[in-house]
Write a protein that holds these residues in place. Structure first.
Motif, mmCIF file in Angstrom:
data_model
loop_
_atom_site.group_PDB
_atom_site.id
_atom_site.type_symbol
_atom_site.label_atom_id
_atom_site.label_comp_id
_atom_site.label_asym_id
_atom_site.label_seq_id
_atom_site.Cartn_x
_atom_site.Cartn_y
_atom_site.Cartn_z
ATOM 1 N N LEU A 164 0.883 -1.084 -0.113
ATOM 2 C CA LEU A 164 -0.098 0.097 -0.102
ATOM 3 C C LEU A 164 0.774 1.235 0.069
ATOM 4 O O LEU A 164 1.998 1.594 0.918
ATOM 5 N N SER A 165 0.733 1.930 -1.044
ATOM 6 C CA SER A 165 1.502 3.451 -1.134
ATOM 7 C C SER A 165 0.942 4.485 -0.244
ATOM 8 O O SER A 165 -0.110 4.282 0.237
ATOM 9 N N MET A 166 1.843 5.333 0.172
ATOM 10 C CA MET A 166 1.126 6.484 0.765
ATOM 11 C C MET A 166 0.346 7.371 -0.081
ATOM 12 O O MET A 166 0.658 7.180 -1.326
ATOM 13 N N PRO A 167 -0.510 7.977 0.470
ATOM 14 C CA PRO A 167 -1.544 9.004 -0.442
ATOM 15 C C PRO A 167 -0.453 9.890 -1.110
ATOM 16 O O PRO A 167 0.310 10.351 -0.750
ATOM 17 N N LEU A 168 -1.399 10.518 -2.335
ATOM 18 C CA LEU A 168 -0.796 11.656 -2.956
ATOM 19 C C LEU A 168 -1.149 13.091 -2.341
ATOM 20 O O LEU A 168 -0.401 13.991 -2.403
ATOM 21 N N GLY A 169 -2.203 12.760 -1.348
ATOM 22 C CA GLY A 169 -2.550 14.157 -0.692
ATOM 23 C C GLY A 169 -3.354 13.771 0.262
ATOM 24 O O GLY A 169 -3.986 12.907 0.674
#
Ligand SMILES: N[C@@H](CC(=O)c1ccccc1NC=O)C(=O)O
Length: 332
Positions: A193-198
């Protein structure tokens, strides 16, 4: 309304009360909306929006449905009265692949007038970090099921109101902690799971000590103690105190929108000021740049913000259009 000839699903497609854990309580569920078939939403130019409702970590009447007014506005942008905001919203919608709005377990509320918590109901008697762990579980479910934040899948932006705004930022701490010790691959994805863009935070709480100090009413201390235990844990749970949103930790981060209304009768302006101070200290830029901090003035009372919906829709629109203007592929 479009429909998919292969399986007769109509769009916008809505699915509600989907459990994201197993076993699951009724609070560990989420609602999904897809404006169009996912096959028509290219992950290089569209993202998912994840909404976390507020309610002081305890109010059983504030649920995932808190997002419904804003969702309605985002889905039918041109039916709105002001043509300019309608056009902006219409453009924002072209960059959105899906929406998910989350429920999560709550802290106890035995004095609630109509829906008091029962001490035997585990899902209404949790304490931090259980609320945000549920949010993380929801994201992991979305990654597995819909490729949100998954390799080759969609980028995402997390949106929260009041305590939900705090949880959006605490989620970054959670994801960072999972990351520790795990080798990140080339695409910045760890643990699947990636971190969010914003992040979009509206009427948010970001510093628990200040929150309690700034209000005389004893319900504030009650709410915070109920959700976080005694004072020694408050600082570590507070994103404006702890930080950790700089480039080296939140590499994917490109836009933060923080909104506060001068008419908010429950959460003071100092909360957003402290969060802005922390982010500026971590090289987020208010004017321009690739890590953009947009601070927006809202109108209306604390709950009027989500009840009315246009300002939630426009804060999301601002984040999405800022990402689109940065011209970097959204893909994970
Ligand atoms: N309706 C909530 C009150 C509430 O939501 C609240 C009260 C003071 C400051 C912030 C609040 N909400 C934050 O998520 C309750 O009954 O506890």
């Amino acid at each position: 309304m479009a429909s998919d000839p292969h399986n007769s699903i109509s769009y916008p497609y809505h699915a509600r009360n989907i459990p994201y854990t197993s076993p699951s309580s009724p609070l560990q569920t989420l609602d999904i909306c897809l404006p169009r078939p996912l096959s028509s939403s290219d992950p290089t130019s569209t993202i998912w929006i994840i909404y976390i409702h507020g309610g002081a970590w305890r109010d059983p009447l504030l649920t995932s449905h808190q997002f419904d007014p804003a969702l309605r506005i985002l889905l039918s942008p041109l039916s709105q009265p002001t043509p300019t905001s309608g056009l902006g919203r219409a453009k924002a919608l072209t960059h959105i692949a899906g929406f998910a709005t989350l429920n999560y377990r709550l802290s106890s509320y035995p004095s609630h007038p109509t829906h008091p918590s029962d001490p035997t109901d585990e899902s209404r008697n949790v304490r931090h970090p259980a609320h945000v762990e549920d949010v993380r579980a929801a994201l992991e479910w979305l990654a597995g099921e819909y490729k949100v934040g998954a390799l080759g899948g969609w980028g995402w932006v997390v949106v929260g109101h009041s305590c939900g705004a705090m949880m959006g930022l605490q989620l970054l701490h959670q994801l960072r902690d999972i990351d520790l010790g795990i080798e990140r691959d080339m695409d910045g994805v760890a643990g699947g799971l990636s971190m969010p863009l914003g992040v979009v935070g509206l009427e948010g709480i970001y510093d628990l000590e200040a929150f309690v100090r700034n209000h005389e009413e004893k319900v504030y201390r009650e709410i915070v103690t109920n959700a976080f235990g005694d004072e020694e844990g408050w600082r570590e749970a507070s994103p404006a105190v702890m930080g950790g949103f700089g480039r080296e930790i939140w590499r994917e981060g490109r836009v933060v929108v923080l909104g506060h209304s001068g008419e908010d009768e429950l959460v003071e302006r100092e909360q957003v000021e402290r969060m802005v101070g922390r982010l500026v200290g971590e090289e987020w830029e208010e004017e321009r740049g690739e890590r953009r901090l947009l601070v927006v003035k809202l109108w209306g009372k604390h709950d009027e913000i989500w009840e009315e919906g246009t300002q939630v829709a426009d804060a999301i629109g601002a984040a999405v259009l800022d990402l689109a203007d940065q011209n970097i592929p959204f893909k994970q």
